[in-house]
Enzyme design. Structure first.
Site, short mmCIF file in Angstrom:
data_model
loop_
_atom_site.label_atom_id
_atom_site.label_comp_id
_atom_site.label_asym_id
_atom_site.label_seq_id
_atom_site.Cartn_x
_atom_site.Cartn_y
_atom_site.Cartn_z
CG ASN A 164 -0.24 -0.35 2.55
OD1 ASN A 164 0.38 -1.27 2.59
ND2 ASN A 164 -0.58 0.30 3.65
CG HIS B 250 -12.52 1.23 1.18
ND1 HIS B 250 -11.87 2.23 1.71
CD2 HIS B 250 -12.14 0.35 2.21
CE1 HIS B 250 -10.89 1.88 2.63
NE2 HIS B 250 -10.99 0.59 2.81
CB CYS C 141 4.34 13.57 12.58
SG CYS C 141 5.53 14.32 13.67
CB SER D 93 -10.97 -3.97 0.95
OG SER D 93 -11.71 -2.81 1.37
#
Lengths: 275, 398
Positions: free
Chosen positions: B151, B201, B325, B199
């Protein structure tokens, strides 16, 4: 989604005092590329010993840049004594608060300032105090102790938010917990000796406990508490805010306020409400 | 909200309006429970059947080999627990160091429960170390799970070859193909996988629906135990409208697959070239040859990803970062670290992921807007100042 205040966003998008000062009076640098954030702070003094110019360079996220910018705005015109008293919480407050997992950005600002002041005073680079606990971010036990004391931290998570320690591989979590335990343990051990408590000391500790432990918790639910008097071992309080009208307030008094005071001050205390 | 330039299609995608159209009647009009007996409910039941066939067709499977779930994560957990239940005596499991957290955290949790886990490394380009994978197969291995496409980097793994080797040893093989379907050909007739997670979406269907392919003949035990839905393999009333949407999206994905290899890939390459041309000290993370056509992951040295994203956000550009972060921890993404991306660029890595909706105009806009942002942040960065001094031949102060 980011939960930054408008002031954080403003200082991030329009940072003040970016750059460097040639021949500065003081320079302080903290952080590293590996850590993900770093700050280099420069200042120059005027002939009255006040900070006339200050500049920074920062590598880091939005809140690191905003904290640096805020710090430079806060210390301009201050003497080094005044500037030295600025805490990381002051920086966060100036920005209208920081998300808790970003508090370490404000700590970085404070540390860089302290280093720059030490640099000006010609104090040798302080040797790292203590033993490294968090290998990932190179944080020592003494630094963790200091962070816990200064910010009243009570969990590993909070230590990570403020100091980054424990935020990497997680192998030091046990050691951090030990440090937290030893500090909170030491605190209660020293106060749990009856007889050593003078009245004055007792009242002071009751006040402190209310301020630090109890009021913040009550405030979360919109309540508050006021200390009316201390009579021997009777602590007389007045409930305020939503607590004043809450049906469960007696439970809160007995099982939270009283227990907390007994635990942190002395076991003989009894809490009574005055209306 | 002003105009958005959406470059984060590996996170989620816009639901195709044709998908929404297909779903709408199944909320207020044909709301029957597919398990009910009357023909009113049969309308939903029939449509569900068609959706199953369409999702199956996208990966070359038979409809009865498809189990609908609530998401990719549920599909992954179902597959792994089923494999472990089928081989209770085997306590060794294998995966890679760059899996999505749905597999990564599951395997880490299993390791704490006493399973021996082999995390197979990747090289600098993000390519899987196949020798280590094959050498770690043994008689105690219960399951091997290797993602089809990553991904973050977009790097794809040779699933057909891996499946062949793993199957030859009689070991159950699972692949998380969530990022692969709809972007590259995925065919279970070519790849001998036992189980495969997808999946909705990520392919322009709504969030909250996924599927697990289970090859006929594979031992299976359900993860959600309950009613007889999904042939007793997944209890719980079906998310009817979403599954129907997933079916339509799968049909559209198959239809647009060629477009991914041509148009989307062309735009991605243009974006990548444009950014690298205008920004020095920037580098693509991941093997440019074995990569999804829609993804580019670029590391910008000496700046931090969250800061870049927030500035992009100000301009309505949506992307994501592997920086500390934004990863929810204080360390940069495990994928980039596994690839040995140096800290100088791991913290400043940005992923742009396109879809068939991405336009050339949007790409031009990103190419125009990103370089000034990087410049601005570099001007603030102390490391950039040091680099410049070094390049100019000066010695920096320290």
């Amino acid at each position: 989604m980011w939960e930054y205040t408008d002031k954080v966003k403003y200082h991030f998008l329009n940072p003040k005092n970016v750059g460097k000062i040639d021949n500065p009076d003081g320079v302080g640098e903290v952080g590293s590329l590996a850590c993900g954030d770093a700050l280099r702070l420069f200042f120059k003094l005027d002939d009255q010993g006040k900070i006339a110019d200050v500049k920074f360079q920062t590598f880091g996220c939005a809140s690191a840049i905003a904290s640096s910018s805020a710090l430079t705005e806060m210390i301009k015109g201050l003497t080094l004594e005044e500037a030295g008293r600025i805490s990381n919480q002051d920086i966060a407050d100036f920005l209208g608060g920081l998300p808790k997992e970003k508090m370490h950005c404000s700590v970085m600002g404070r540390d860089a300032l302290q280093k720059a002041i030490a640099n000006y005073r010609g104090q040798p680079e302080k040797k790292r105090d203590g033993e490294i606990v968090c290998e990932c971010f190179g944080i020592t036990d003494k630094e963790i102790e200091r962070g816990i004391m200064e910010n009243n931290l009570s969990s590993i998570e909070a230590v990570t938010d403020y100091l980054k320690a424990g935020g990497g591989c997680g192998q030091c979590h046990e050691r951090i917990q030990e440090i937290i335990d030893s500090l909170t343990g030491r605190e209660s051990a020293s106060v749990k000796q009856p007889g050593q408590l003078t009245n004055l000391k007792k009242i002071k500790m009751i006040e402190e406990t209310l301020e630090r432990e109890i009021r913040p918790t009550l405030k979360k639910d919109g309540g508050d508490i006021e200390l009316v008097d201390v009579d021997g071992n009777q602590v007389l309080v007045k409930l305020q805010g939503t607590c004043a009208t809450c049906q469960a307030s007696q439970t809160t008094l007995k099982f939270y306020v009283e227990q907390k005071l007994q635990e942190l001050v002395t076991p003989e205390l009894v809490v009574k409400e005055v209306k | 909200m002003e105009k958005i330039v959406y470059m984060d299609n590996n996170a989620t995608t816009r639901v195709d309006p044709k998908v929404v159209e297909e779903m709408m009647p199944f909320y207020s009009q044909f709301y029957g429970n597919p398990s009910s007996m009357y023909s009113f409910a049969g309308i939903a039941g029939n449509k569900l059947k068609k959706a199953r066939a369409k999702v199956a067709a996208l990966i070359g499977a038979q409809p009865e080999e498809i189990i609908f779930t609530s998401c990719g994560t549920e599909s992954d957990s179902t597959a792994i627990y089923s494999a472990l239940n089928s081989n209770p005596e085997k306590k060794h499991i294998i995966t890679t160091r760059v899996e999505h957290s749905a597999i990564k955290n599951l395997f880490e949790s299993l390791s704490r429960k006493g399973y021996k886990v082999t995390f197979v490394p990747v090289d600098k380009m993000g390519r899987l170390d196949l020798d280590t994978l094959y050498n770690s197969l043994d008689d105690h291995t219960a399951v091997v799970s290797v993602m089809w496409a990553n991904n973050e980097s977009g790097v794809t793994f040779p699933i057909e070859e891996i499946a062949r080797v793993v199957k030859k040893r009689g070991i159950i093989f699972h692949t998380d193909a969530v990022q692969a379907i709809g972007k590259i050909p995925v065919d279970v007739n070519m790849a001998e996988v036992d189980m495969l997670s997808v999946s909705g979406h990520k392919i322009h269907a709504p969030k909250g629906v996924g599927a697990l392919y289970v090859r006929k003949g594979t031992k299976f035990s359900p993860f959600l135990i309950g009613g007889h839905q999904e042939n007793g393999r997944r209890g719980g009333t079906e998310n009817v409208a979403s599954i129907i949407g997933f079916g339509k999206a799968a049909e559209l994905a198959a239809h647009h697959l060629a477009q991914m290899q041509t148009q989307v890939s062309f735009l991605r390459d243009k974006l990548e070239r444009g950014l690298l041309k205008h920004i020095p000290h920037a580098k693509v993370n991941g093997d440019p040859k074995m990569r999804l056509p829609n993804t580019t992951n670029i590391g910008f040295d000496y700046v931090e990803g969250e800061a870049i994203l927030l500035m992009l956000n100000e301009l309505g550009i949506c992307a994501s970062s592997g920086s500390a972060c934004t990863s929810g921890s204080l360390e940069p993404s495990h994928v980039l670290r596994a690839m040995g991306v140096p800290f100088t660029s791991a913290h400043g890595s940005i992923r742009f992921s396109l879809s068939r909706y991405s336009t050339e105009h949007e790409i031009d806009e990103v190419i125009e807007k990103v370089p000034p942002i990087i410049n601005r942040l570099r001007e603030i960065s102390p490391f950039w100042a040091d680099t410049e001094n070094l390049e100019k031949g000066y010695c920096s102060a320290q």
